[in-house]
Scaffold this motif. Structure first.
Motif, mmCIF file in Angstrom:
data_model
loop_
_atom_site.group_PDB
_atom_site.id
_atom_site.type_symbol
_atom_site.label_atom_id
_atom_site.label_comp_id
_atom_site.label_asym_id
_atom_site.label_seq_id
_atom_site.Cartn_x
_atom_site.Cartn_y
_atom_site.Cartn_z
ATOM 1 N N LYS A 30 2.159 1.327 -3.742
ATOM 2 C CA LYS A 30 1.402 1.658 -4.678
ATOM 3 C C LYS A 30 0.446 2.943 -4.374
ATOM 4 O O LYS A 30 -0.208 3.421 -5.346
ATOM 5 C CB LYS A 30 0.425 0.280 -4.975
ATOM 6 N N ASN A 31 0.722 3.751 -3.298
ATOM 7 C CA ASN A 31 -0.004 4.888 -3.074
ATOM 8 C C ASN A 31 0.976 6.259 -2.961
ATOM 9 O O ASN A 31 0.704 7.057 -2.624
ATOM 10 C CB ASN A 31 -1.087 4.865 -1.828
ATOM 11 N N SER A 32 2.198 5.811 -3.534
ATOM 12 C CA SER A 32 3.298 7.071 -3.250
ATOM 13 C C SER A 32 2.954 7.837 -4.401
ATOM 14 O O SER A 32 2.040 7.660 -5.199
ATOM 15 C CB SER A 32 4.560 6.347 -3.388
ATOM 16 N N HIS A 54 -3.719 4.905 -11.037
ATOM 17 C CA HIS A 54 -2.944 3.632 -10.693
ATOM 18 C C HIS A 54 -2.839 3.227 -9.255
ATOM 19 O O HIS A 54 -2.474 2.022 -8.924
ATOM 20 C CB HIS A 54 -1.666 3.605 -11.442
ATOM 21 N N ARG A 55 -3.184 4.166 -8.305
ATOM 22 C CA ARG A 55 -3.018 4.086 -6.924
ATOM 23 C C ARG A 55 -3.975 3.001 -6.352
ATOM 24 O O ARG A 55 -5.138 3.076 -6.970
ATOM 25 C CB ARG A 55 -3.112 5.183 -6.280
ATOM 26 N N HIS A 56 -3.680 2.110 -5.396
ATOM 27 C CA HIS A 56 -4.375 1.236 -4.790
ATOM 28 C C HIS A 56 -4.188 0.301 -3.776
ATOM 29 O O HIS A 56 -2.772 0.506 -3.477
ATOM 30 C CB HIS A 56 -4.924 0.047 -5.892
ATOM 31 N N ASP A 57 -5.093 -0.154 -2.980
ATOM 32 C CA ASP A 57 -4.619 -0.841 -1.855
ATOM 33 C C ASP A 57 -4.897 -2.395 -2.150
ATOM 34 O O ASP A 57 -5.655 -2.451 -2.974
ATOM 35 C CB ASP A 57 -5.676 -0.488 -0.579
ATOM 36 N N ASN A 104 0.935 -1.008 -0.085
ATOM 37 C CA ASN A 104 -0.045 0.129 0.077
ATOM 38 C C ASN A 104 1.000 1.293 0.093
ATOM 39 O O ASN A 104 0.379 2.119 -0.656
ATOM 40 C CB ASN A 104 -0.964 -0.106 1.234
ATOM 41 N N GLU A 105 2.172 1.304 0.787
ATOM 42 C CA GLU A 105 2.807 2.386 0.542
ATOM 43 C C GLU A 105 3.342 2.678 -0.641
ATOM 44 O O GLU A 105 3.441 3.652 -1.179
ATOM 45 C CB GLU A 105 3.954 2.264 1.712
ATOM 46 N N GLN A 153 -2.065 8.948 -10.033
ATOM 47 C CA GLN A 153 -3.152 8.716 -9.075
ATOM 48 C C GLN A 153 -4.158 7.903 -9.615
ATOM 49 O O GLN A 153 -4.705 6.990 -8.708
ATOM 50 C CB GLN A 153 -3.717 10.214 -8.949
#
Length: 200
Positions: free
Chosen positions: A92-94, A101-104, A89-90, A99
């Motif tokens: 992929k949410n950098s 492509h960000r995800h948990d 999560n850290e 934005q």
């Protein structure tokens, strides 16, 4: 994050007492890690003791800043390998990630783990199918959580649907408001259900 080499080797065999070959099947017939965590006694043959020592290899020597554990996870969402869900999560949410492509990670959907000692990729389970090592003294098959640091007193709350820390004997789940509370609160509140309604 660097790539992890994944090997699919043949199941290992361990020679004990110079006479008997012990395979991974014998490893999985040992008393559970949970039994040993709670100090339950079990009669073990010398061969089983040797396998138990093999199972404990690397204890507290592997992991990340979030967990001490002896495996990595393959994220089902992006098919990449990470030390744990928080590491995923850290990364992929950098702010460096676009934005859109960000995800948990959907942690309950993790299906594959990679042993940190022999690098064998396998389905989620507590003990490695290849080398027999315990990949986490605390293991939750629902949350796909592995952790060697059991001082946190982890437990799975079926009401919340997640693993919590602090010891199951110290908390209770209130099904009216869907939260966990300290058992101290329940003992000092005579009419807990009535109080719970007021709190909500």
């Amino acid at each position: 994050m660097g790539e992890v080499a994944v090997m699919h080797s043949e199941p290992l065999q361990f020679e004990c007492n110079d006479r008997k070959l012990i395979t991974e099947k014998d490893v999985h017939n040992l008393p559970s890690n949970e039994e040993r965590m709670h100090g339950e006694k079990s009669s073990q043959s010398p061969d089983h003791k040797k396998i138990n020592d093999l199972r404990e290899r690397g204890y507290m020597e592997y992991g990340c800043q979030h967990y001490r554990r002896r495996c990595h996870i393959r994220a089902p969402c992006c098919n990449e390998i990470f030390d744990c869900r928080h590491c995923h999560n850290e990364a992929k949410n950098s702010i460096d990630i676009d934005q859109k492509h960000r995800h948990d990670i959907p942690r309950h959907q993790v299906k594959q783990v990679i042993c940190s000692l022999c690098e064998t990729e396998q389905e989620v389970q507590q003990n490695c199918i290849n080398c027999g090592v315990c990949m986490g003294k605390y293991f939750c098959g629902t949350c796909k959580l592995f952790d060697d640091d059991v001082s946190k007193q982890q437990y799975h709350c079926s009401g919340c649907g997640i693993c919590r820390t602090g010891g199951s004997e110290n908390f209770f789940h209130c099904y009216k408001c869907g939260c966990c509370y300290s058992t101290l609160l329940k003992t000092v509140t005579l009419a807990w259900e009535e109080q719970c309604i007021k709190i909500v």
